[in-house]
Write an enzyme that holds these catalytic residues in place. Structure first.
Site, short mmCIF file in Angstrom:
data_model
loop_
_atom_site.label_atom_id
_atom_site.label_comp_id
_atom_site.label_asym_id
_atom_site.label_seq_id
_atom_site.Cartn_x
_atom_site.Cartn_y
_atom_site.Cartn_z
N CYS A 1 -6.93 -15.25 8.83
CA CYS A 1 -8.22 -14.57 8.79
C CYS A 1 -8.77 -14.49 7.37
CB CYS A 1 -8.13 -13.19 9.45
SG CYS A 1 -6.94 -12.08 8.73
N HIS A 2 -7.92 -14.70 6.37
CA HIS A 2 -8.39 -14.70 4.98
C HIS A 2 -9.33 -15.88 4.70
CE1 HIS A 2 -4.71 -17.18 4.90
NE2 HIS A 2 -5.29 -17.85 3.91
#
Length: 152
Positions: free
Chosen positions: A119-120
């Site tokens: 998700c980064h």
């Protein structure tokens, strides 16, 4: 299981079928974890990732949380290549739900396995870094993206 990474401590949990959690937030530890092969594999793969020797994770995942929508988002996140980024809008379009931009952010916020479910790699449409694991995690996000050589 707590492991140390170049950007701080990271906690892992697994069951008999795969990794269930990966977070920068402390998790309770269990002495039985020492014998879990999925934890050993995740620890090894994360060490390789931080050493610049791994771009893809192969440790099995065992995700038993989240809504159907969140799971769909987490699946889509795993398709974002190492070193690349996508906007929340692009992820919404990738799951054929272009109006779900805010919901994508909420799904990212509830991602049970940080780094491995990347998700980064999701950033603002304007290229700006947005929240990661709450507002205090933007520096972690910056460090992960820099490690991957991502442009942002």
């Amino acid at each position: 299981m707590k492991i140390m990474t170049p950007i701080g401590p990271f906690w892992l949990q697994a069951d008999d079928t795969g990794l269930t959690r990966g977070t920068f937030t402390p998790l309770p530890e269990d002495s039985a974890e020492k014998n879990n092969p999925h934890l050993a594999q995740a620890k090894k793969e994360l060490a390789e990732y931080f050493a610049g020797q791994r771009q893809n994770f192969t440790v099995p995942l065992s995700i038993k949380v989240g809504t159907a929508f969140q799971r769909q988002v987490w699946q889509a996140l795993q398709q974002i290549p190492f070193g690349d980024t996508r906007s929340y809008q692009a992820v919404a379009q990738a799951i054929d739900n272009p109006k779900a931009v805010r919901a994508i952010g909420q799904a990212n916020r509830h991602n049970p396995i940080a780094i491995i479910i990347p998700c980064h790699r999701v950033i603002g449409k304007n290229g700006q870094l947005t929240g990661y694991m709450g507002t205090s995690g933007v520096e972690l996000k910056r460090q992960l993206l820099a490690l991957e050589g991502a442009a942002f």
